[in-house]
Design an enzyme around this catalytic site. Structure first.
Site, short mmCIF file in Angstrom:
data_model
loop_
_atom_site.label_atom_id
_atom_site.label_comp_id
_atom_site.label_asym_id
_atom_site.label_seq_id
_atom_site.Cartn_x
_atom_site.Cartn_y
_atom_site.Cartn_z
N PHE A 166 67.48 1.64 59.05
CA PHE A 166 68.83 2.66 59.46
C PHE A 166 69.36 3.17 57.87
O PHE A 166 69.02 2.31 56.95
CB PHE A 166 69.76 1.47 59.89
CG PHE A 166 69.43 0.86 61.14
CD1 PHE A 166 69.86 1.79 62.35
CD2 PHE A 166 68.56 -0.25 61.48
CE1 PHE A 166 69.64 1.23 63.80
CE2 PHE A 166 68.20 -0.57 62.81
CZ PHE A 166 68.75 0.11 63.87
N GLU A 190 63.95 -2.25 50.16
CA GLU A 190 64.50 -0.93 49.96
C GLU A 190 64.19 -0.61 48.59
O GLU A 190 63.68 0.47 48.49
CB GLU A 190 65.89 -0.63 50.65
CG GLU A 190 65.78 -0.60 51.96
CD GLU A 190 66.00 -1.94 52.68
OE1 GLU A 190 66.01 -2.35 54.01
OE2 GLU A 190 66.09 -3.07 51.62
N HIS A 248 75.31 0.12 61.17
CA HIS A 248 74.16 0.58 61.79
C HIS A 248 74.27 2.01 62.20
O HIS A 248 73.89 2.67 62.98
CB HIS A 248 73.44 -0.25 62.93
CG HIS A 248 72.98 -1.23 62.52
ND1 HIS A 248 73.52 -2.57 62.28
CD2 HIS A 248 71.51 -1.93 62.56
CE1 HIS A 248 72.79 -3.56 62.04
NE2 HIS A 248 71.43 -3.04 62.16
N PHE A 250 71.18 0.98 55.43
CA PHE A 250 70.40 -0.02 54.62
C PHE A 250 69.80 0.48 53.06
O PHE A 250 69.34 -0.10 52.44
CB PHE A 250 69.13 -0.45 55.12
CG PHE A 250 69.48 -1.23 56.62
CD1 PHE A 250 70.52 -1.68 56.71
CD2 PHE A 250 68.40 -1.61 57.45
CE1 PHE A 250 70.87 -2.26 57.91
CE2 PHE A 250 68.57 -2.16 58.54
CZ PHE A 250 69.88 -2.69 58.92
#
Length: 659
Positions: free
Chosen positions: A421, A398, A465, A424
């Site tokens: 999600f 990320e 999540h 993250f």
């Protein structure tokens, strides 16, 4: 130290000497000014100049370099006016950051330099982004980025090298191995013997050079740059050197053994190269004096001009405005009346597809978004239409992908980065809040990046999540945040976010993806960012909310026919519509702020405080809030429903009305 001039002309050798001498003489002057209190801090590169010079000199002027603390030679070799450099060091307006950041924490597209931020690692991914943009534009260019042996311990180092290797990006990664990360020696930083050992692990070439030998650095980088322009791929270069002064001047060097200092003093890059040129009769003492005199004059003229400039006069309006790149949104209306029923998820897909058609410079990046179509199938079929260059599967990284977005923006390309999600995004948090958000304020570079954030609970996905983390970004100037509650806004706000040249965090609620359908326009259109919408009108109270809160509020109010409420959907959280909030407060005099995020530190606290400060005389009751519990999001459905605020909403409304 052995110098091999190969076939290089006397002119090149003398140019390299002068390039070495300039940062050394500037530094000697800066150290005096530091002791006199005329600059506030200094990170010395004395002893490491050959790396900066040898790396910069062979690159083309329009090839980007991303330097670090000890790379003054990059700036001087790129011929930045000394008066501007010195003004930058003094925090004056004619510097490159308008007094907002110090030393080399700035960039300049005029000179194709992108400076660091204090976190060291993030600029490696920015280099990847610049290189990717070059490749997409079919420009045969190299990009060179510096890091240190200490900074290479950060995860950003791994992510940037890994992506560059997978995507064959023409980036030269230069590790300045000076033996210490501040005071921590190499043997306490890493176990391997040499950074070149890392190259094979990433599937890239790696070379080790004497970083104090300017001819060796120059020759190596020249050849590598020529090669990666023709055959795009990353290369890792380990330049062995030593820092002869403290990490910064206040640190000192007491932690360095005396014999080590003495050993490296004998390898001084300037003294050794000067001695070589004298020996080879490329230089003589008279020429050296002449060069030194010319440099000294340049320094004094630059200082004189910088000193003559006044310190900046603060303007609150200017400071606030400069957090964002100038942009006046012109809302785009659909060209026809054509509408179709579409789910929330389809509206997002529509917005992405039509934006890709509208902006050929737009690239979408994320995990599993290409052939697989993303875990929620939002980009399904995109690869067949737009190709893999624009619909890019990414490794699990990320931070790197968000940083790549900034690098692409430097090359005037747009990007949408999907977090699989929203949870993250923590792995890319630094890139968002310190790089994207502050870039325009620091040096006038906009970050044309949209970060898509599938968010929210209600689907029994558990603690990692399901989080609502919009408040993390709400606190960060320089970002914009949108959060649509319905398909029409999902498309319009996404298209608007992509159109906006500033970084936008786009929240999309997973529960709504396939549970909500609406008639939406087939054509491309945008929704105004920063404008709330009154979705229901009433008399007894105002419910100010967004996302799932809009649907909870409507459902609960339908179960209470004896009452009616204004339900205001904020739609945008940063900026948020203060005018619409004030209007509904004045109308009903009773306010409930509702959101799915946890209560403590949620956005509702800021809105409540603003109402209390600015609309107090219109209130007939305290501003109340309802939100999720101050816990992590539980997995089991009964626990999750208890966590969410919906079940407590009816009683809160009664409490407010009866107050």
């Amino acid at each position: 130290m052995h110098f091999d001039r190969k076939n290089y002309s006397d002119k090149i050798l003398i140019d390299l000497y002068e390039a070495l001498l300039r940062p050394r003489m500037i530094e000697e002057k800066m150290l005096i000014l530091l002791r006199q209190g005329k600059i506030s801090k200094w990170f010395s590169g004395i002893g490491q100049e050959a790396i900066s010079i040898g790396c910069t000199y062979p690159l083309q002027d329009d090839e980007y370099i991303l330097p670090m603390h000890r790379n003054l030679g990059v700036f001087t070799t790129r011929k930045i006016p000394y008066s501007r450099l010195f003004a930058q060091f003094q925090g004056k307006l004619s510097g490159f950051s308008n007094g907002r950041d110090r030393s080399f924490h700035f960039g300049t597209n005029d000179y194709h330099i992108v400076g660091m931020i204090s976190h060291l690692g993030p600029q490696l991914a920015v280099a990847d982004g610049i290189a990717l943009a070059n490749m997409l534009k079919k420009e045969k260019k190299a990009t060179l980025v510096f890091t240190g042996d200490g900074g290479a311990s950060e995860g950003d180092f791994h992510e940037a090298l890994n992506v560059a290797a997978v995507w064959d990006l023409p980036v030269i990664f230069v590790v300045e191995n000076n033996g210490y990360g501040l005071s921590t020696p190499s043997n306490e930083q890493f176990k391997f013997k040499s950074f070149v050992d890392k190259g094979p692990g990433y599937g890239i070439d790696a070379v080790k050079i004497d970083g104090n030998n300017v001819l060796e650095v120059y020759d190596t980088i020249r050849q590598l740059a020529e090669n990666v322009r023709k055959n795009p791929r990353p290369v890792l270069v380990e330049a062995m050197t030593f820092r002869m002064r403290g990490h910064e001047e206040a640190s000192g060097t007491k932690y360095v053994p005396t014999e080590l200092m003495e050993k490296w003093a004998k390898k001084d890059p300037l003294q050794n190269y000067e001695a070589y040129l004298l020996k080879e009769k490329v230089l003589d003492e008279a020429t050296i004096k002449k060069i030194r005199k010319a440099i000294q004059n340049d320094i004094e003229r630059g200082l004189e001009k910088a000193y003559a400039e006044e310190m900046p006069k603060a303007s609150t309006a200017t400071e606030i405005a400069d957090m964002y790149a100038p942009f006046e949104q012109k809302v785009v209306q659909p060209q026809s009346e054509g509408k179709n029923k579409k789910r929330y998820v389809d509206a997002i897909s529509d917005g992405l597809k039509q934006s890709l058609e509208k902006y050929p410079e737009l690239v979408i990046m994320g995990q599993d978004i290409a052939e697989y179509g993303g875990v929620f199938k939002i980009t399904e079929g995109f690869v067949e239409t737009f190709g893999k260059e624009r619909i890019r599967n990414t490794p699990l990284c990320e931070s790197a992908i968000i940083g790549i977005g900034l690098g692409m923006s430097i090359k005037k390309q747009k990007s949408v980065v999907e977090m699989q999600f929203a949870d993250f995004v923590t792995c890319g948090f630094n890139q968002i809040v310190n790089n994207l958000a502050k870039s325009h304020y620091r040096w006038g570079q906009n970050a044309d990046v949209v970060v898509r954030m599938p968010t929210g609970a209600g689907v029994a996905a558990g603690p990692f999540h399901s989080q609502s983390n919009e408040a993390w970004f709400f606190h960060t100037p320089g970002l914009k945040i949108v959060y649509p509650s319905n398909p029409a806004d999902a498309k319009g706000l996404l298209c608007a976010a992509i159109e906006d040249p500033n970084p936008v965090i786009y929240f999309e609620h997973k529960f709504l993806y396939r549970s909500l359908t609406d008639d939406i326009h087939d054509d491309y259109y945008t929704t105004e960012i920063g404008k709330a919408k009154l979705v229901a009108a009433g008399e007894n109270l105002s419910i100010i909310t967004y996302g799932m809160g809009v649907h909870w509020a409507r459902e609960v109010m339908e179960s209470m026919p004896e009452l009616s409420a204004d339900i205001l959907d904020l739609r945008s959280l940063l900026p948020w519509d203060k005018e619409a909030v004030a209007e509904t407060v004045k109308k009903t005099s009773r306010v409930l702020v509702l959101h799915e995020d946890c209560m403590t530190g949620g956005i509702g606290g800021e809105i409540s405080a603003w109402i209390s400060e600015h609309c107090f005389e219109h209130l007939d009751a305290p501003v109340m809030r309802e939100a999720s519990l101050d816990t992590a999001v539980p997995f089991s459905p009964p626990l999750e429903q208890n966590f969410l605020p919906k079940g407590r909403l009816q009683q809160k409304i009664k409490d407010l009305v009866e107050f």
